[in-house]
Design an enzyme around this catalytic site. Structure first.
Site, mmCIF file in Angstrom:
data_model
loop_
_atom_site.group_PDB
_atom_site.id
_atom_site.type_symbol
_atom_site.label_atom_id
_atom_site.label_comp_id
_atom_site.label_asym_id
_atom_site.label_seq_id
_atom_site.Cartn_x
_atom_site.Cartn_y
_atom_site.Cartn_z
ATOM 1 N N GLY A 134 0.813 -1.213 0.000
ATOM 2 C CA GLY A 134 0.000 0.000 0.000
ATOM 3 C C GLY A 134 0.846 1.261 0.000
ATOM 4 C CG ASN A 144 -4.955 3.949 8.989
ATOM 5 O OD1 ASN A 144 -5.258 4.952 8.339
ATOM 6 N ND2 ASN A 144 -3.919 3.917 9.780
ATOM 7 C CG HIS A 188 -0.086 -6.593 4.859
ATOM 8 N ND1 HIS A 188 -0.157 -6.217 6.180
ATOM 9 C CD2 HIS A 188 0.301 -5.497 4.176
ATOM 10 C CE1 HIS A 188 0.198 -4.930 6.284
ATOM 11 N NE2 HIS A 188 0.479 -4.483 5.077
ATOM 12 C CB CYS A 241 7.002 4.763 20.796
ATOM 13 S SG CYS A 241 6.365 4.334 22.381
HETATM 14 N N1 PLP Z 1 -2.738 3.016 3.783
HETATM 15 C C1 PLP Z 1 -3.495 2.615 4.813
HETATM 16 C C2 PLP Z 1 -4.835 3.237 5.030
HETATM 17 C C3 PLP Z 1 -3.038 1.621 5.676
HETATM 18 O O1 PLP Z 1 -3.797 1.233 6.699
HETATM 19 C C4 PLP Z 1 -1.766 1.054 5.432
HETATM 20 C C5 PLP Z 1 -1.213 0.047 6.359
HETATM 21 O O2 PLP Z 1 -1.336 0.153 7.562
HETATM 22 C C6 PLP Z 1 -1.020 1.503 4.333
HETATM 23 C C7 PLP Z 1 -1.547 2.484 3.525
HETATM 24 C C8 PLP Z 1 0.319 0.922 4.011
HETATM 25 O O3 PLP Z 1 0.205 -0.348 3.437
HETATM 26 P P1 PLP Z 1 1.450 -1.350 3.406
HETATM 27 O O4 PLP Z 1 1.635 -1.848 4.803
HETATM 28 O O5 PLP Z 1 1.049 -2.436 2.459
HETATM 29 O O6 PLP Z 1 2.621 -0.584 2.899
#
Ligand code: PLP
Length: 388
Positions: free
Chosen positions: A71, A151, A201, A325
């Site tokens: 991502g 997220n 993932h 942190c």
């Molecule tokens: N964007 C969002 C909204 C996410 O929740 C995450 C991962 O936590 C990412 C991007 C990043 O994805 P990746 O862990 O595959 O790099």
């Protein structure tokens, strides 16, 4: 001790069926997809099938999906790729203040390169107002990037409405859908997006593989140069087992998606209700209804999120907080701050995210343990005593 995993938004376990699908591509079918011999062609065929499945999950055509390392890379690719491809047209990008760091930090990088970025505010639930998007558009705006669902707090953004505004303004629109792909039915055409980021993932696929949907006809600048893989957009020998795993995860996600979302919504609401009723001075972060089916995010007054995490971990429960942190202090979540929480309130947050293997018994157990952990921590809290 049997552990209870409630951090599915951070990552999901790889589905056994996904592992099974991937295994042959480590040794039996290990050929480089660029090879013209049959080994290579078998890998190439597997890539094509996986691409079909990933594209089908979001209502796209196969050639519109470009595989990335996840991502983060998809977000980087979309935003930098569009900014540099369109810098002769304008220098302004609109995003929100609650994006994932993969978007925020990419935008900050662009600022250092001379682009201007508008970070839109959100309301107390974490919603971006489409009216604010409209107002922020100038004749120099080249890209809008607003995430599909957050997220941390699970808020689902009005992407289709923003998509309409972007289209009316002739501006490209990217959404980070890492938290929704494979969990909610989505269709790139209905959303009106030009670019959409995904990550395997988060949907029971392997780590280190993702994809960017690039609507047909969109041109963006590549920043991984080398061979001609991924239509010359992303050089490098393809991660064949990872891509096959992503494809299988996408296929599995299609099956029973609605039922799973309903099951998770039921468990989510049970957990939210249980926390708010059983633990006093707790508050739900994010919208009660327009949120991801698996997301619970609460603030627990007078208790630091990190302390809750450590104590829950001792009891075998894996959870998360939005704070990060740093070497000397705790940084509160930028998402909660943007939603109007104070610095102190933002440090009391706890995120519990549910998934495929979460059961009702686990939810009940978590409620018992969390009530006890909070009571213990509050009993020890000098902050609480000074507030009484
Ligand atoms: N964007 C969002 C909204 C996410 O929740 C995450 C991962 O936590 C990412 C991007 C990043 O994805 P990746 O862990 O595959 O790099």
């Amino acid at each position: 001790m049997k552990r209870i995993y409630l951090d599915y938004a951070a990552t999901t376990p790889t589905h056994p069926e996904v592992i099974k699908a991937m295994l042959p591509y480590f040794n039996d079918v290990f050929g480089n997809p660029s090879g013209i011999y049959s080994y290579g062609q078998e890998s190439k065929q597997a890539l094509a099938e996986a691409r079909d499945m990933v594209a089908a999950l979001i209502g796209a055509d196969s050639e519109e999906a470009v595989f990335t390392s996840g991502g983060t890379e998809a977000d980087n690719f979309a935003i930098k790729g569009m900014a540099f491809a369109n810098e002769n047209k304008g220098d302004h990008v609109i995003t929100s203040s609650i994006e994932h760091h993969a978007v925020i930090e990419t935008c900050k990088f662009l600022e250092r390169k001379g682009f201007r970025i508008t970070y839109l505010p959100v309301d107390e639930y974490g919603f971006v107002d489409p009216g604010d998007v409209k107002k922020a558009i100038t004749n120099k705006t080249i890209l809008i990037s607003v995430m599909h669902a957050n997220n941390e707090v699970g808020t689902i953004e009005p992407i289709a409405e923003i998509g309409k505004i972007a289209k009316e303004g002739g501006i490209y629109f990217h959404t980070d859908a890492v938290q929704t792909v494979g969990h909610l039915r989505l269709d790139v055409k209905e959303l009106g997006v030009d670019l959409l980021s995904m990550s395997a993932h988060k949907l029971y696929g392997p780590k280190g593989i993702g994809a960017l949907y690039i609507r047909k006809g969109i041109e963006l600048v590549s920043f991984v140069h080398g061979g001609e893989q991924e239509r010359k957009l992303r050089a490098g020998t393809e991660n064949v087992p990872g891509i096959v795993g992503f494809g299988r995860a996408a296929e599995l996600a299609q099956q029973g998606m609605r039922e799973e979302a309903q099951r998770l919504t039921y468990l989510r609401d049970k957990l939210i209700k249980g926390i708010l009723e059983r633990i006093d001075n707790t508050h739900l972060n994010g919208h009660p209804l327009r949120r991801l089916p698996n997301n619970v995010n609460v603030s627990v007054d007078f208790v630091e999120g990190e302390s809750m995490l450590l104590n829950l971990d001792l009891e075998g429960i894996c959870a998360s907080t939005g704070s990060a942190c740093s070497s000397s202090s705790l940084e509160p979540s930028h998402v909660l701050l943007a939603m109007g929480l104070s610095h102190e309130q933002a440090l009391t947050s706890l995120r519990l995210t549910l998934g495929k293997w979460t059961t009702q018994e686990e939810i009940e157990q978590v409620l018992d343990v969390l009530s006890r952990v909070v009571a213990n921590l509050r009993g020890m809290s000098p902050f609480l005593k000074s507030n009484r």
